[in-house]
Scaffold this motif. Structure first.
Motif, PDB file in Angstrom:
ATOM      1  N   UNK A 101      -5.647   3.696 -11.923  1.00 38.27           N
ATOM      2  CA  UNK A 101      -5.903   4.784 -12.573  1.00 38.27           C
ATOM      3  C   UNK A 101      -7.381   5.022 -13.388  1.00 38.27           C
ATOM      4  N   UNK A 102      -7.776   3.865 -13.688  1.00 36.37           N
ATOM      5  CA  UNK A 102      -9.298   3.805 -13.862  1.00 36.37           C
ATOM      6  C   UNK A 102     -10.136   4.069 -12.910  1.00 36.37           C
ATOM      7  N   UNK A 103      -9.739   3.775 -11.653  1.00 39.76           N
ATOM      8  CA  UNK A 103     -10.635   3.896 -10.548  1.00 39.76           C
ATOM      9  C   UNK A 103     -11.572   2.763 -10.257  1.00 39.76           C
ATOM     10  N   UNK A 104     -11.117   1.637 -10.750  1.00 39.65           N
ATOM     11  CA  UNK A 104     -11.707   0.325 -10.471  1.00 39.65           C
ATOM     12  C   UNK A 104     -11.348  -0.118  -9.085  1.00 39.65           C
ATOM     13  N   UNK A 105     -10.145  -0.421  -8.893  1.00 44.36           N
ATOM     14  CA  UNK A 105      -9.398  -1.040  -7.682  1.00 44.36           C
ATOM     15  C   UNK A 105      -8.573  -0.353  -7.067  1.00 44.36           C
ATOM     16  N   UNK A 106      -8.318  -0.637  -5.843  1.00 50.22           N
ATOM     17  CA  UNK A 106      -7.208  -0.063  -4.961  1.00 50.22           C
ATOM     18  C   UNK A 106      -6.262  -1.183  -4.881  1.00 50.22           C
ATOM     19  N   UNK A 107      -4.875  -0.836  -4.964  1.00 57.88           N
ATOM     20  CA  UNK A 107      -3.905  -1.806  -5.128  1.00 57.88           C
ATOM     21  C   UNK A 107      -2.720  -1.471  -4.133  1.00 57.88           C
ATOM     22  N   UNK A 108      -2.811  -1.935  -2.885  1.00 55.72           N
ATOM     23  CA  UNK A 108      -1.717  -1.395  -2.033  1.00 55.72           C
ATOM     24  C   UNK A 108      -0.480  -2.047  -2.250  1.00 55.72           C
ATOM     25  N   UNK A 109      -0.526  -3.266  -3.112  1.00 55.45           N
ATOM     26  CA  UNK A 109       0.748  -4.002  -3.084  1.00 55.45           C
ATOM     27  C   UNK A 109       0.610  -5.171  -2.031  1.00 55.45           C
ATOM     28  N   UNK A 110       1.946  -5.724  -1.783  1.00 57.71           N
ATOM     29  CA  UNK A 110       2.052  -6.601  -1.148  1.00 57.71           C
ATOM     30  C   UNK A 110       1.822  -6.076   0.497  1.00 57.71           C
ATOM     31  N   UNK A 111       1.214  -6.742   1.261  1.00 59.79           N
ATOM     32  CA  UNK A 111       1.116  -6.391   2.661  1.00 59.79           C
ATOM     33  C   UNK A 111       1.793  -7.349   3.595  1.00 59.79           C
ATOM     34  N   UNK A 112       2.838  -7.285   4.268  1.00 57.38           N
ATOM     35  CA  UNK A 112       3.375  -8.310   5.236  1.00 57.38           C
ATOM     36  C   UNK A 112       2.475  -8.690   6.248  1.00 57.38           C
ATOM     37  N   UNK A 113       1.452  -8.004   6.443  1.00 60.63           N
ATOM     38  CA  UNK A 113       0.410  -8.269   7.810  1.00 60.63           C
ATOM     39  C   UNK A 113      -0.851  -8.258   6.956  1.00 60.63           C
ATOM     40  N   UNK A 114      -1.595  -9.164   6.523  1.00 67.21           N
ATOM     41  CA  UNK A 114      -2.949  -8.905   5.760  1.00 67.21           C
ATOM     42  C   UNK A 114      -4.155  -8.744   6.454  1.00 67.21           C
ATOM     43  N   UNK A 115      -3.860  -8.840   7.904  1.00 64.45           N
ATOM     44  CA  UNK A 115      -5.192  -8.970   8.835  1.00 64.45           C
ATOM     45  C   UNK A 115      -5.744  -7.455   8.981  1.00 64.45           C
ATOM     46  N   UNK A 116      -5.169  -6.288   8.912  1.00 61.92           N
ATOM     47  CA  UNK A 116      -5.960  -5.155   8.527  1.00 61.92           C
ATOM     48  C   UNK A 116      -6.763  -5.000   7.396  1.00 61.92           C
ATOM     49  N   UNK A 117      -6.380  -5.694   6.212  1.00 60.18           N
ATOM     50  CA  UNK A 117      -7.004  -5.942   4.923  1.00 60.18           C
ATOM     51  C   UNK A 117      -8.465  -6.625   5.335  1.00 60.18           C
ATOM     52  N   UNK A 118      -8.382  -7.512   5.903  1.00 54.93           N
ATOM     53  CA  UNK A 118      -9.247  -8.576   6.190  1.00 54.93           C
ATOM     54  C   UNK A 118     -10.436  -7.867   7.174  1.00 54.93           C
ATOM     55  N   UNK A 119      -9.810  -7.305   8.234  1.00 56.09           N
ATOM     56  CA  UNK A 119     -10.860  -6.502   9.103  1.00 56.09           C
ATOM     57  C   UNK A 119     -11.462  -5.305   8.252  1.00 56.09           C
ATOM     58  N   UNK A 120     -11.050  -4.756   7.336  1.00 55.13           N
ATOM     59  CA  UNK A 120     -11.783  -3.579   6.609  1.00 55.13           C
ATOM     60  C   UNK A 120     -12.630  -4.027   5.422  1.00 55.13           C
ATOM     61  N   UNK A 121     -12.616  -5.521   5.079  1.00 53.63           N
ATOM     62  CA  UNK A 121     -13.664  -5.836   4.092  1.00 53.63           C
ATOM     63  C   UNK A 121     -14.601  -6.435   4.573  1.00 53.63           C
ATOM     64  N   UNK A 122     -15.622  -6.575   3.568  1.00 48.41           N
ATOM     65  CA  UNK A 122     -16.915  -7.398   3.902  1.00 48.41           C
ATOM     66  C   UNK A 122     -17.061  -8.632   3.484  1.00 48.41           C
TER      67      UNK A 122
END
Length: 405
Positions: free
Chosen positions: A249-270
């Motif tokens: 709510x503060x806008x500091x972080x995005x928190x999608x919860x548990x991801x069964x497959x984290x690979x898209x998250x790795x690909x989307x980060x730097x």
């Protein structure tokens, strides 16, 4: 027999070792706690038999685990197992002691980090847990033929405390390994610098430090994004869901919860971040992020420091230091070229030290002992094949040479 805390963890972290053990000639029985919604038949290696085990996740009171102990003892007594392998604290303690009484010919324990019981803390509960854990591990280790650790700090501490009675009983393996074909190199995304943390959401993983560092970085790099992946945990140090929602709510972080497959998250980060001061073994998330070509910011603490050569494939920071974490994030946010070169270096380091086939083969030799010590692993374990040379670019991962684009 493989004995573990829960079947989902067993499939994710010990699947390759189970397959290698089968290929070495063993029929494998898996004893682990069921996980609601998880179907072991489609996830465990084919041919391995799963038996549910009603073991409580927390607590070291054997009286509360009488039913689980009876089940384990009955299997050990009746099935004439040649080998018992156990991992995580309670399965190691119960399986090693009961397997000793059952005179199982080979008993191997794996300690994937010393965990909550040995993480520094001043609370009475944590101190009592540490004392009980130390006493129970002492008994269990003396019943094991080999105790495997995932970093040298854990082995050294167990030796210094007298929990591990002799160095020759211990051995070190490079974590659980990572399948570099399952986690291929991916191009860095367009857009603002994005910092990703994937972890169990407990205090000791450095979640508070990640949030505080994010606040500081935003003051210097307003466009920076921060993503926290994970779900609330049962650990005594768990982060409350209400706290996570307040950060969102503060806008500091995005928190999608548990991801069964984290690979898209790795690909989307730097950049991948794990500011943990939990007693890690070798954190798998660091290895997965390295395999995808991401630099790592992590703490100079047991387990975490094994994954980073400071200044080469990432940055090591002191534990519990949000300021140092923010400084490291800012340094990388200001240098896209450094992100790229560190990420490539991390991919190479991952291939050299943590590639799944080599780690699993080494672990199997320790687990089985002399029986497989002189085997040609490439022949003895046909279900595992050595990794191909590490690709330098995402084009090569896609099957094209660097000049064929």
């Amino acid at each position: 027999m493989f004995v573990g805390a829960d079947v989902k963890y067993m499939a994710a972290f010990r699947g390759a070792l189970i397959r290698a053990t089968q290929a070495a000639g063993y029929d494998v029985l898996i004893l682990a706690t069921p996980v609601p919604g998880f179907q072991p038949e489609g996830e465990l290696p084919q041919g391995a038999r799963f038996l549910p085990w009603n073991l409580r996740k927390a607590g070291l009171n054997p009286l509360a685990d009488v039913s689980a102990l009876r089940t384990l003892w009955g299997l050990l007594r009746d099935r004439q197992c040649k080998l018992v392998f156990a991992h995580t604290i309670k399965p190691v303690i119960y399986a090693m002691v009961l397997a000793w009484f059952a005179r199982v010919p080979r008993r191997a324990a794996l300690i994937p980090g010393l965990g909550y019981a040995f993480t520094e803390g001043r609370s009475v509960k944590r101190r009592v847990t540490a004392l009980l854990g130390r006493l129970a591990y002492t008994a269990a280790f003396r019943c094991a033929h080999v105790v495997l650790f995932q970093n040298p700090d854990d082995q050294a501490e167990m030796l210094s405390l007298g929990v591990l009675d002799c160095e020759s009983r211990g051995a070190i393996v490079n974590g659980s390994g990572v399948d570099m074909e399952a986690f291929p190199l991916t191009d860095l995304p367009e857009g603002p610098p994005t910092f990703l943390m994937v972890a169990r959401l407990i205090r000791d993983k450095g979640v508070y430090e990640f949030i505080e560092a994010a606040r500081r970085v935003r003051q210097v790099v307003p466009a920076a994004r921060f993503v926290l992946v994970g779900a609330p945990d049962e650990n005594p140090a768990a982060i409350l869901a209400s706290e996570i929602q307040s950060w969102v709510s503060e806008g500091i972080v995005e928190a999608p919860g548990h991801l069964p497959d984290p690979r898209p998250a790795y690909a989307a980060c730097h950049v991948f971040v794990l500011p943990s001061y939990y007693r890690e073994g070798t954190p798998r998330t660091n290895l997965e992020a390295m395999a995808t070509g991401r630099p790592i910011i992590t703490t100079d603490s047991p387990g975490c420091r094994e994954t980073v050569i400071d200044g080469h494939n990432g940055i090591l920071i002191p534990p519990r230091d949000a300021g140092a974490l923010a400084d490291a994030m800012i340094a990388l946010a200001r240098s896209p070229e450094l992100i790229r070169t560190m990420g490539q270096a991390g991919r190479r380091l991952c291939h050299e030290r943590f590639e799944l086939w080599s780690v699993t083969s080494s672990t199997l030799l320790h687990v089985t002992g002399a029986e497989t010590r002189n085997c040609d692993l490439s022949i003895a374990y046909p279900l595992l094949t050595p990794a191909k040379p590490v690709p330098e670019t995402a084009n090569e991962v896609a099957g094209r040479g660097p000049h064929d684009a």
